[in-house]
Write an enzyme that holds these catalytic residues in place. Structure first.
Site, PDB file in Angstrom:
ATOM      1  N   LYS A 112      -7.637  -7.652  -4.363  1.00  0.00           N
ATOM      2  CA  LYS A 112      -6.747  -7.110  -5.385  1.00  0.00           C
ATOM      3  C   LYS A 112      -7.450  -6.970  -6.747  1.00  0.00           C
ATOM      4  CE  LYS A 112      -2.395  -8.165  -3.209  1.00  0.00           C
ATOM      5  NZ  LYS A 112      -2.876  -8.774  -1.941  1.00  0.00           N
TER       6      LYS A 112
HETATM    7  C1  LIG Z   1      -2.646  -8.286  -0.639  1.00  0.00           C
HETATM    8  C2  LIG Z   1      -3.559  -8.722   0.439  1.00  0.00           C
HETATM    9  C3  LIG Z   1      -3.598  -8.066   1.698  1.00  0.00           C
HETATM   10  C4  LIG Z   1      -2.655  -6.938   2.051  1.00  0.00           C
HETATM   11  O1  LIG Z   1      -2.907  -5.762   1.311  1.00  0.00           O
HETATM   12  P1  LIG Z   1      -1.788  -4.623   1.239  1.00  0.00           P
HETATM   13  O2  LIG Z   1      -2.321  -3.635   0.269  1.00  0.00           O
HETATM   14  O3  LIG Z   1      -0.539  -5.290   0.764  1.00  0.00           O
HETATM   15  O4  LIG Z   1      -1.666  -4.075   2.619  1.00  0.00           O
HETATM   16  C5  LIG Z   1      -4.515  -8.502   2.637  1.00  0.00           C
HETATM   17  N1  LIG Z   1      -5.337  -9.546   2.393  1.00  0.00           N
HETATM   18  C6  LIG Z   1      -5.331 -10.198   1.203  1.00  0.00           C
HETATM   19  C7  LIG Z   1      -6.253 -11.352   1.018  1.00  0.00           C
HETATM   20  C8  LIG Z   1      -4.458  -9.816   0.193  1.00  0.00           C
HETATM   21  O5  LIG Z   1      -4.448 -10.474  -0.976  1.00  0.00           O
END
Ligand SMILES: *Cc1c(COP(=O)(O)O)cnc(C)c1O
Length: 462
Positions: A112
């Site tokens: 993120k």
């Molecule tokens: C947010 C997140 C995901 C999922 O991503 P999306 O965009 O919501 O599909 C997967 N792995 C981690 C570690 C995350 O923080």
């Protein structure tokens, strides 16, 4: 480039407005009117594949952010990715049969950061020019909150208020948030569950007068700039892999929760990137993998798993995919979403191959297969996958294909999920950033589970 709403009841707006608005006023999600295509609006693959991550980010993002001057955008991109160690931003590592794309080298060690480091700088840039302030309100069960806090810490004209359920976030994730001591960062430990936190947030955002008066904004994954920033690493990883292997196309495996990360891959493919398959991987919360296999998108209960960032019931970015699926027909899309709101379910027709979409395959990994996969890659290759990445790798194993290399997105550093790693392998993994948190000073306010109390807190701290 102008942005429209998936529900079709909004006049087109520019990129900066799209970033500041987040959600469209008609309840839809924002999408660009059209997509730049490789070899047309974008340079050809030969040219693009010679670029560094930052240069590539500029080529892609500048086609969408047409209301930001080129030099300003270059600086925004360079600043956003200078916080990544190593500076390659998203290194690709070969492990067994797979190319693992490590997206976890930002400040909070989760993918993120790739989007939220950029979004934080973008907010700051737009506010500097337009004046005014932004008060971000968010609810988190872990990863999003800390990535958002690290994206805007110390920035002028921005405050961030993140609610987490008191005592229910992993101690490490809580520390990643509460150890940020900048004056513009407010952590609220709510006496309740994550759903309570989300309900407080939704209620407050629903009060339009309050929201406008206090310039409240959100950083959740429906913000277009987040999706856009994430398309870049699909380009980067594809070019690296094609060069390394001599293949003609690649497939990606993506551990999925809110459909944000994989949507970026879908759009990159639409822009002409040679992606032959997107492998969608979910944990036991499998609304999305059920959809791609059956055409039925139906809600069920959320169950807690080892990959908490994928424990979702309704995928907030799914509507963007569905909009393309129904031929960019906003009326059809709005009818489907209304039906979903009323019945908790919607469905689309399967194609002649009996699937929703030939580009996607989907599967799920449960707790046992997550632990087995972590152990297997640890024992055979000495490489430790975090539980989210392990779900993606587990599903990718079922869809491996000889002539097409598979790139597995690694979405978090394993040290963030120590207990699962110990359970799988018998030993902990460490990361200096997280180890340093042990003695860090923290700041956090406890608050009761009550909308009015949270509103009063906001007003008195803005
Ligand atoms: C947010 C997140 C995901 C999922 O991503 P999306 O965009 O919501 O599909 C997967 N792995 C981690 C570690 C995350 O923080």
């Amino acid at each position: 480039m102008k942005y429209i709403s998936t529900r079709g009841r909004m006049a087109p707006i520019g990129f900066q407005d799209a970033v500041m608005t987040g959600l469209a006023p008609d309840g839809g999600l924002l999408l660009p009117e059209d997509l730049p295509i490789i070899g047309k609006e974008l340079p050809d693959i030969g040219t693009l594949s010679k670029l560094s991550y930052q240069e590539l980010a500029f080529e892609v993002i500048s086609r969408f952010a047409t209301d930001i001057p080129a030099d300003d955008l270059k600086k925004l991109i360079n600043d956003s990715y200078s916080t990544f160690q190593p500076l390659e931003v998203t290194p690709l590592v070969e492990v067994g049969d797979f190319q693992i794309l490590e997206l976890f080298h930002g400040p909070t060690l989760a993918f993120k950061d790739v989007a939220l480091q950029f979004l934080g700088n973008l907010f700051e840039y737009i506010l500097e020019r337009r004046g005014g302030e932004l008060n971000i309100l968010g609810a988190t069960s872990g990863d999003t909150g800390s990535a958002a806090i690290h994206g805007v810490r110390g920035k002028p004209n921005i405050n961030i208020f993140i609610m987490h359920p008191a005592g229910r976030t992993s101690p490490l994730q809580e520390k990643q948030m509460t150890s940020v001591l900048d004056d513009n960062v407010f952590n609220l430990a709510v006496d309740g569950t994550f759903d309570d936190c989300q309900n407080i947030m939704k209620t407050i955002f629903g009060e339009v007068d309050f929201k406008t008066k206090h310039s409240l904004g959100s950083v959740n994954s429906v913000n277009w700039a987040r999706v856009l920033a994430q398309t870049v690493y699909y380009f980067y990883a594809t070019f690296q892999t094609l060069e390394k292997t001599g293949a003609k196309s690649v497939q990606f495996s993506v551990p999925t929760g809110n459909f944000g990360d994989i949507l970026a891959g879908y759009l990159a493919q639409k822009m002409g990137l040679p992606i032959s398959k997107l492998i969608l991987a979910t944990n036991e919360n499998d609304i999305l993998s059920r959809f791609f296999n059956s055409g039925i998108y139906g809600m069920s209960e959320v169950v807690p798993t080892l990959s908490p960032s994928m424990d979702i019931q309704v995928a907030s970015n799914f509507e963007r995919y569905l909009y393309y699926k129904v031929g960019q027909n906003a009326e059809k899309l709005a009818a489907l979403m209304d039906g979903f709101k009323d019945n908790g379910s919607l469905s689309v027709e399967l194609n002649e191959n009996g699937v929703v979409d030939d580009l996607f395959t989907a599967g799920r990994g449960d707790t046992a297969s997550t632990l087995e996969t972590i152990k297997k890659y640890h024992d055979q290759y000495g490489y430790v996958l975090d539980p989210h990445t392990a779900v993606g790798v587990h599903v990718a194993e079922k869809f491996q294909c000889l002539e097409t290399p598979t790139i597995c997105l690694a979405t978090a550093h394993p040290a963030k999920f120590t207990q699962a790693i110990i359970d799988a392998t018998g030993e902990a993994v460490h990361h200096p950033t997280l180890d340093a948190l042990a003695d860090a000073e923290t700041r956090c306010d406890s608050i009761i589970n009550d909308v009015d109390v949270v509103k009063r807190y906001l007003v008195s701290h803005i």
